[in-house]
Design a protein around this motif. Structure first.
Motif, short mmCIF file in Angstrom:
data_model
loop_
_atom_site.label_atom_id
_atom_site.label_comp_id
_atom_site.label_asym_id
_atom_site.label_seq_id
_atom_site.Cartn_x
_atom_site.Cartn_y
_atom_site.Cartn_z
N ARG A 93 -23.32 7.67 -5.15
CA ARG A 93 -22.10 7.44 -5.92
C ARG A 93 -22.42 7.03 -7.36
N ASP A 94 -21.50 7.34 -8.25
CA ASP A 94 -21.63 6.94 -9.65
C ASP A 94 -21.40 5.43 -9.73
N THR B 133 -16.79 0.22 -5.88
CA THR B 133 -16.05 -1.00 -5.60
C THR B 133 -16.70 -1.76 -4.45
N TYR B 134 -17.11 -1.02 -3.40
CA TYR B 134 -17.73 -1.63 -2.22
C TYR B 134 -19.21 -1.30 -2.21
N SER B 135 -20.00 -2.24 -1.72
CA SER B 135 -21.45 -2.03 -1.68
C SER B 135 -21.81 -1.05 -0.57
N GLN B 136 -23.01 -0.54 -0.66
CA GLN B 136 -23.53 0.38 0.35
C GLN B 136 -23.55 -0.29 1.72
#
Length: 78
Positions: free
Chosen positions: A41-42, A47-50
């Protein structure tokens, strides 16, 4: 359902806490392994972490839900 009943139910419902205790006991490096995965993801749109997304997918499968939308509909229904 009264507020008192809701408070009592919330005290008894420790689902995510129990899951995390079991996961940390049997899979010591799960969180580290998920966070080390390549994140395509860019970074400006994240917004949410991996790790958050990984745990959400694992919980979806544990709960027997086939899609994220199905999980949202079933869990947000009173």
């Amino acid at each position: 359902m009264t507020k008192k009943e809701k408070r009592e139910r919330k005290k008894q419902d420790r689902g995510i806490v129990d899951f995390m205790m079991v996961a940390n006991h049997f899979f010591h490096y799960l969180q580290q392994w998920i966070s080390e995965m390549n994140d395509p993801r860019d970074s400006s749109y994240i917004t949410y972490s991996q790790t958050d997304l990984g745990y959400m997918a694992i919980l979806k499968n544990i709960c027997g839900q086939h899609t994220m939308r199905e999980m949202e509909e079933n869990f947000n229904h009173e």
